[in-house]
Design a protein around this motif. Structure first.
Motif, PDB file in Angstrom:
ATOM      1  N   SER A 161      -3.839   4.033  -9.612  1.00  0.00           N
ATOM      2  CA  SER A 161      -3.435   2.634  -9.577  1.00  0.00           C
ATOM      3  C   SER A 161      -4.643   1.713  -9.667  1.00  0.00           C
ATOM      4  CB  SER A 161      -2.677   2.344  -8.277  1.00  0.00           C
ATOM      5  OG  SER A 161      -2.461   0.964  -8.118  1.00  0.00           O
ATOM      6  N   GLY A 162      -4.455   0.614 -10.360  1.00  0.00           N
ATOM      7  CA  GLY A 162      -5.523  -0.378 -10.442  1.00  0.00           C
ATOM      8  C   GLY A 162      -5.776  -1.090  -9.139  1.00  0.00           C
ATOM      9  N   SER A 163      -4.889  -0.899  -8.162  1.00  0.00           N
ATOM     10  CA  SER A 163      -5.065  -1.563  -6.864  1.00  0.00           C
ATOM     11  C   SER A 163      -5.647  -0.618  -5.819  1.00  0.00           C
ATOM     12  CB  SER A 163      -3.726  -2.114  -6.365  1.00  0.00           C
ATOM     13  OG  SER A 163      -2.839  -1.053  -6.045  1.00  0.00           O
ATOM     14  N   SER A 164      -6.194   0.519  -6.263  1.00  0.00           N
ATOM     15  CA  SER A 164      -6.728   1.484  -5.310  1.00  0.00           C
ATOM     16  C   SER A 164      -7.855   0.882  -4.478  1.00  0.00           C
ATOM     17  CB  SER A 164      -7.243   2.722  -6.050  1.00  0.00           C
ATOM     18  OG  SER A 164      -6.192   3.371  -6.728  1.00  0.00           O
ATOM     19  N   SER A 165      -7.880   1.255  -3.205  1.00  0.00           N
ATOM     20  CA  SER A 165      -8.950   0.799  -2.320  1.00  0.00           C
ATOM     21  C   SER A 165     -10.110   1.776  -2.403  1.00  0.00           C
ATOM     22  CB  SER A 165      -8.442   0.684  -0.882  1.00  0.00           C
ATOM     23  OG  SER A 165      -7.748   1.845  -0.498  1.00  0.00           O
ATOM     24  N   LYS A 166     -11.328   1.261  -2.459  1.00  0.00           N
ATOM     25  CA  LYS A 166     -12.492   2.107  -2.697  1.00  0.00           C
ATOM     26  C   LYS A 166     -13.522   2.056  -1.570  1.00  0.00           C
ATOM     27  CE  LYS A 166     -11.943   1.410  -7.688  1.00  0.00           C
ATOM     28  NZ  LYS A 166     -10.745   0.570  -7.574  1.00  0.00           N
ATOM     29  N   PRO A 169     -15.373  -4.603  11.825  1.00  0.00           N
ATOM     30  CA  PRO A 169     -14.543  -3.403  11.872  1.00  0.00           C
ATOM     31  C   PRO A 169     -13.071  -3.659  11.557  1.00  0.00           C
ATOM     32  CG  PRO A 169     -14.937  -4.197  14.074  1.00  0.00           C
ATOM     33  CD  PRO A 169     -15.752  -5.077  13.163  1.00  0.00           C
ATOM     34  N   TYR A 170     -12.607  -4.918  11.659  1.00  0.00           N
ATOM     35  CA  TYR A 170     -11.210  -5.223  11.346  1.00  0.00           C
ATOM     36  C   TYR A 170     -11.145  -6.497  10.502  1.00  0.00           C
ATOM     37  CZ  TYR A 170     -10.231  -2.246  15.381  1.00  0.00           C
ATOM     38  OH  TYR A 170     -10.180  -1.208  16.272  1.00  0.00           O
ATOM     39  N   PRO A 171     -10.178  -6.553   9.588  1.00  0.00           N
ATOM     40  CA  PRO A 171      -9.904  -7.844   8.964  1.00  0.00           C
ATOM     41  C   PRO A 171      -9.154  -8.729   9.953  1.00  0.00           C
ATOM     42  CG  PRO A 171      -8.317  -6.235   8.211  1.00  0.00           C
ATOM     43  CD  PRO A 171      -9.286  -5.505   9.117  1.00  0.00           C
ATOM     44  N   VAL A 172      -9.126 -10.005   9.698  1.00  0.00           N
ATOM     45  CA  VAL A 172      -8.449 -10.923  10.618  1.00  0.00           C
ATOM     46  C   VAL A 172      -6.970 -10.565  10.809  1.00  0.00           C
ATOM     47  CG1 VAL A 172      -7.770 -13.323  10.964  1.00  0.00           C
ATOM     48  CG2 VAL A 172     -10.073 -12.783  10.160  1.00  0.00           C
ATOM     49  N   ARG A 175       0.827  -1.217   0.000  1.00  0.00           N
ATOM     50  CA  ARG A 175       0.000   0.000   0.000  1.00  0.00           C
ATOM     51  C   ARG A 175       0.857   1.261   0.000  1.00  0.00           C
ATOM     52  NH1 ARG A 175      -3.538  -1.485  -2.498  1.00  0.00           N
ATOM     53  NH2 ARG A 175      -4.787   0.356  -1.952  1.00  0.00           N
ATOM     54  N   SER A 176       1.992   1.211  -0.711  1.00  0.00           N
ATOM     55  CA  SER A 176       2.902   2.356  -0.791  1.00  0.00           C
ATOM     56  C   SER A 176       3.167   2.767  -2.233  1.00  0.00           C
ATOM     57  CB  SER A 176       4.227   2.028  -0.089  1.00  0.00           C
ATOM     58  OG  SER A 176       4.039   1.817   1.292  1.00  0.00           O
ATOM     59  N   GLY A 177       2.211   2.539  -3.107  1.00  0.00           N
ATOM     60  CA  GLY A 177       2.346   2.969  -4.491  1.00  0.00           C
ATOM     61  C   GLY A 177       3.172   2.054  -5.361  1.00  0.00           C
ATOM     62  N   THR A 178       3.359   0.806  -4.964  1.00  0.00           N
ATOM     63  CA  THR A 178       4.239  -0.071  -5.725  1.00  0.00           C
ATOM     64  C   THR A 178       3.645  -0.486  -7.077  1.00  0.00           C
ATOM     65  OG1 THR A 178       3.407  -2.073  -4.619  1.00  0.00           O
ATOM     66  CG2 THR A 178       5.285  -0.959  -3.610  1.00  0.00           C
ATOM     67  N   THR A 179       2.328  -0.639  -7.153  1.00  0.00           N
ATOM     68  CA  THR A 179       1.718  -0.969  -8.446  1.00  0.00           C
ATOM     69  C   THR A 179       1.884   0.191  -9.418  1.00  0.00           C
ATOM     70  OG1 THR A 179       0.110  -2.457  -7.423  1.00  0.00           O
ATOM     71  CG2 THR A 179      -0.437  -1.595  -9.612  1.00  0.00           C
ATOM     72  N   ALA A 229      -4.541  -0.125   3.787  1.00  0.00           N
ATOM     73  CA  ALA A 229      -4.639  -1.584   3.836  1.00  0.00           C
ATOM     74  C   ALA A 229      -5.992  -2.027   4.372  1.00  0.00           C
ATOM     75  CB  ALA A 229      -3.514  -2.160   4.691  1.00  0.00           C
ATOM     76  N   MET A 230      -6.496  -1.323   5.374  1.00  0.00           N
ATOM     77  CA  MET A 230      -7.797  -1.660   5.932  1.00  0.00           C
ATOM     78  C   MET A 230      -8.910  -1.375   4.930  1.00  0.00           C
ATOM     79  SD  MET A 230      -7.043  -2.879   8.869  1.00  0.00           S
ATOM     80  CE  MET A 230      -8.399  -2.805  10.034  1.00  0.00           C
ATOM     81  N   ARG A 231      -8.782  -0.273   4.197  1.00  0.00           N
ATOM     82  CA  ARG A 231      -9.779   0.031   3.175  1.00  0.00           C
ATOM     83  C   ARG A 231      -9.759  -1.022   2.071  1.00  0.00           C
ATOM     84  NH1 ARG A 231      -9.365   5.526   0.549  1.00  0.00           N
ATOM     85  NH2 ARG A 231     -11.441   4.953  -0.194  1.00  0.00           N
ATOM     86  N   LEU A 232      -8.557  -1.497   1.698  1.00  0.00           N
ATOM     87  CA  LEU A 232      -8.473  -2.537   0.673  1.00  0.00           C
ATOM     88  C   LEU A 232      -9.123  -3.819   1.166  1.00  0.00           C
ATOM     89  CD1 LEU A 232      -7.441  -3.358  -2.125  1.00  0.00           C
ATOM     90  CD2 LEU A 232      -5.338  -4.138  -1.001  1.00  0.00           C
ATOM     91  N   ALA A 233      -8.877  -4.153   2.435  1.00  0.00           N
ATOM     92  CA  ALA A 233      -9.514  -5.345   2.997  1.00  0.00           C
ATOM     93  C   ALA A 233     -11.027  -5.212   2.967  1.00  0.00           C
ATOM     94  CB  ALA A 233      -9.019  -5.576   4.419  1.00  0.00           C
ATOM     95  N   ALA A 234     -11.527  -4.019   3.261  1.00  0.00           N
ATOM     96  CA  ALA A 234     -12.971  -3.788   3.203  1.00  0.00           C
ATOM     97  C   ALA A 234     -13.476  -3.869   1.770  1.00  0.00           C
ATOM     98  CB  ALA A 234     -13.299  -2.429   3.812  1.00  0.00           C
TER      99      ALA A 234
END
Length: 229
Positions: A185-190, A118-121, A13-17, A106-111
């Motif tokens: 990025s195509g991996s953006s969390s929405k 409220p949290y991913p595992v 989640r640091s712009g690598t894609t 990362a949490m937004r991507l998990a969502a």
């Protein structure tokens, strides 16, 4: 000889894609023969679940500087030794983002992927992912500090052309013009995700000593990480 010409190891989640998409705009730079940006294989080589030749064969010696940017490698304890053994001369690329904002992304991507609220595992994994100084020290002990090309995402974003040209230079390549530098990025969390009370402040307290070590020991300017102020 088969094997990647460059290896990106973090951070998630640091712009690598986005940065990988820019790197492979060069006609002499590419990904593995399966077309994947993230192979997720070297930690399996490191702990014996995958034969090294199966990984190396994805990067034939065909005149293209092929690489793998799997952000999770930075936090995997078994990967540094595997890289030291198999890829002794390959430049290692690391981009680090404000760790509190990285956690939120990362949490937004998990969502986004319906694994959170409220949290991913793997909340402990996401907390550990922002402990950059510890992870860089782990890698430096295995491969040597000089092989790690560590960048701050916020600075990369402000000087993209120079950054990508420098990375191409590591591969012995002259720069070419970039396009679509500002493309999302195509991996953006929405998905929507917001802080539970006290979590953001607790993470900032956890990560401040890590940031201080990045400045002191690695010479990085992390003043743009406003979450830690």
């Amino acid at each position: 000889m088969a094997g990647p010409a460059w290896l990106g190891i973090g951070a998630q989640r640091s712009g690598t894609t986005w940065l990988t998409d820019l790197l492979v705009q060069h006609p002499q730079v590419g990904l593995g023969t399966n077309g994947k940006k993230e192979q997720h294989l070297l930690h399996k080589v490191g702990d014996g679940r995958l034969a090294a030749d199966d990984y190396l064969a994805l990067f034939p010696d065909d005149g293209v500087a092929r690489g793998d940017w799997t952000p999770q490698y930075l936090r995997h304890a078994s990967t540094p030794a595997a890289v030291a053994r198999l890829l002794p001369d390959v430049p290692l690329l690391v981009v680090l983002r404000d760790p509190v904002e990285r956690f939120r992304s990362a949490m937004r991507l998990a969502a986004t992927r319906s694994k959170s609220w409220p949290y991913p595992v793997p909340i402990t994994v996401q907390t550990w992912t922002g402990c950059y100084a510890d992870q860089l020290d782990m890698w430096a002990a295995a491969v040597g500090r000089d092989r790690l090309n560590v960048m701050v995402f916020e600075q990369v974003r402000d000087d993209v052309d120079a950054t990508v040209a420098r990375l191409w230079g590591l591969l012995g390549l002259d720069p070419v013009p970039l396009s679509d530098v500002d493309q999302a990025s195509g991996s953006s969390s929405k998905a929507d995700w917001d802080w539970t009370p006290g979590l953001r402040e607790s993470l900032a307290t956890l990560y401040r000593p890590q940031a201080e070590r990045l400045e002191r020991d690695w010479g990085l300017d992390v003043s743009a990480w406003r979450s830690l102020r």
